[in-house]
Design a protein around this motif. Structure first.
Motif, PDB file in Angstrom:
ATOM      1  N   LEU A 195      14.225  64.466  76.711  1.00 22.86           N
ATOM      2  CA  LEU A 195      15.215  65.499  76.385  1.00 22.86           C
ATOM      3  C   LEU A 195      16.049  65.093  75.169  1.00 22.86           C
ATOM      4  CD1 LEU A 195      16.731  68.122  77.061  1.00 22.86           C
ATOM      5  CD2 LEU A 195      18.101  66.807  78.694  1.00 22.86           C
ATOM      6  N   GLU A 229      15.727  67.684  72.114  1.00 28.52           N
ATOM      7  CA  GLU A 229      16.749  68.680  72.470  1.00 28.52           C
ATOM      8  C   GLU A 229      17.226  69.454  71.248  1.00 28.52           C
ATOM      9  OE1 GLU A 229      20.992  68.847  74.931  1.00 28.52           O
ATOM     10  OE2 GLU A 229      20.168  66.920  74.252  1.00 28.52           O
ATOM     11  N   THR A 263      17.068  73.773  71.140  1.00 28.87           N
ATOM     12  CA  THR A 263      18.331  74.358  71.599  1.00 28.87           C
ATOM     13  C   THR A 263      18.727  75.519  70.705  1.00 28.87           C
ATOM     14  OG1 THR A 263      19.057  72.221  72.463  1.00 28.87           O
ATOM     15  CG2 THR A 263      20.747  73.901  72.104  1.00 28.87           C
ATOM     16  N   SER A 282      18.831  76.580  78.394  1.00 29.93           N
ATOM     17  CA  SER A 282      19.124  75.196  78.038  1.00 29.93           C
ATOM     18  C   SER A 282      17.839  74.458  77.681  1.00 29.93           C
ATOM     19  CB  SER A 282      19.819  74.487  79.197  1.00 29.93           C
ATOM     20  OG  SER A 282      18.957  74.394  80.318  1.00 29.93           O
ATOM     21  N   ALA A 283      17.979  73.395  76.894  1.00 26.46           N
ATOM     22  CA  ALA A 283      16.812  72.602  76.495  1.00 26.46           C
ATOM     23  C   ALA A 283      16.174  71.925  77.697  1.00 26.46           C
ATOM     24  CB  ALA A 283      17.224  71.561  75.454  1.00 26.46           C
ATOM     25  N   GLY A 284      17.002  71.493  78.644  1.00 26.82           N
ATOM     26  CA  GLY A 284      16.455  70.855  79.839  1.00 26.82           C
ATOM     27  C   GLY A 284      15.593  71.797  80.647  1.00 26.82           C
TER      28      GLY A 284
END
Length: 378
Positions: A71, A75, A79, A90-92
């Motif tokens: 991540l 990320e 994002t 979200s990137a996660g």
């Protein structure tokens, strides 16, 4: 009315219809059925799973610590900013969706029910994350090998497989796909299914050093290798392969080489076994030694399919997305995961040599780790 006028009218109607479909406005940004359930989706469930590393790894094929490192690396490239209309994913969550797709190989519709997102959104996220994984991790964990890298691979090959001057094993894997649009039988292979070819070179530990994806499944491994970047660079001597050096117990210089099976051509830096019809005892021993070194790439393909079930069923997406997904899977498991957190892998052992004087067998793990000794009852 002539036939040409009818054709013109039909063509005009068809173009008008396509324009209407293309410009059709969406009814809503978020499906009402998903809007209320989004806050209870799989992203919240993943946060809970991080407290249980074994369950998290079983679901997403990597530990929470490795996920956090992945991540942090990608990320910034996936994002997006929130707008007045809706919040950005979200990137996660995007990485979790991509990892779950690789781990299960299920359809985008099935993933949309798990992550409470639209199936079109799932497809866009998988394509975006796969491209980011390849673009960012490739220079870091699969760079173009230089002379020192080739020499270290050759040294490892001699230690593990007793094969001097070997710098890699080459082979192709047919990745099963759902037939791409307007391709006919182009991707239909001799195994009677549609596929794209993953041509790869692996080192002695079964980690990919270079890959080439995208050739149609109807072509043979030798034709795919000849058209790949690896084959072209090998022919033009631009792989930075070290100059020939003497083998152990030999005074003559011998070139560094890769090994492949019978379908590959015989070249200065590419070795293949003797044909089975002309084998004597020395040639049979040579083929045996070479097959031991060549099976590292076979084991790499096996671990890839074992880790990511998407390689055990047809990949049901567009051609460019399928290629990016295959590259991301190879990059995630072998060039990032195995080099950063290989200690979390279960060691895979191979029989290396028998020492009859000591009465036991020495076994060396495929992944880097401590050697173990297995007592032989014989």
């Amino acid at each position: 009315m002539s036939s040409s006028d009818e054709d013109d009218i039909l063509l005009f109607w068809w173009n008008l219809r396509r324009r209407e479909i293309k410009n059709k406005k969406r009814k809503y940004w978020i499906n009402p059925a998903f809007k209320q359930l989004a806050k209870y989706g799989a992203n919240v469930y993943a946060d809970e799973l991080k407290l249980h590393p074994l369950q998290f790894k079983s679901c997403y094929r990597m530990s929470p610590d490795t996920f956090k490192q992945l991540l942090n690396l990608i990320e910034h490239s996936i994002t997006k900013r929130d707008t007045n209309f809706r919040e950005a994913k979200s990137a996660g969550e995007k990485i979790l969706i991509t990892l779950r797709y690789l781990a299960t190989g299920c359809s985008f519709v099935a993933l949309s029910r798990i992550f409470i997102r639209g199936d079109n959104t799932i497809g866009i996220i998988v394509k975006e994350c796969s491209e980011a994984i390849w673009r960012i991790l490739q220079p870091l964990y699969m760079p173009v090998p230089n002379e020192e890298t080739w020499k270290s691979i050759a040294k490892r090959y001699y230690e593990l497989w007793d094969l001097p001057n070997c710098i890699g094993s080459v082979d192709g894997k047919h990745c099963r796909i759902k037939k791409f649009d307007k391709t006919g039988s182009l991707h239909y292979n001799y195994k009677s299914f549609f596929s794209v070819v993953l041509m790869a070179c692996a080192d002695a530990d079964g980690i990919f050093t270079t890959i080439d994806v995208g050739e149609a499944g109807r072509f043979s491994d030798s034709a795919v290798f000849r058209a790949s970047n690896l084959g072209k660079l090998l022919d033009t001597d631009k792989l930075h392969i070290p100059k020939p050096t003497p083998m152990p117990n030999d005074a003559f210089d011998f070139p560094f080489y890769m090994v492949g099976y019978e379908a590959f051509p015989l070249k200065i830096n590419l070795m293949r076994p003797y044909p089975k019809r002309v084998l004597d005892n020395e040639k049979r021993i040579f083929n045996y030694r070479m097959s031991r070194g060549r099976k590292s790439v076979e084991c790499a393909f096996g671990m890839l399919a074992s880790k990511f079930e998407i390689f055990q069923k047809p990949i049901m997406c567009h051609e460019d997305t399928a290629i990016k997904v295959i590259k991301a899977a190879c990059k995630t498991i072998f060039s990032f995961y195995s080099l950063i957190s290989y200690s979390n892998f279960q060691y895979i052992y191979f029989l290396l040599s028998n020492d009859q004087q000591r009465g036991h067998t020495r076994v060396v793990p495929l992944w880097p780790g401590p050697e173990t000794e297995h007592v032989d009852n014989v």
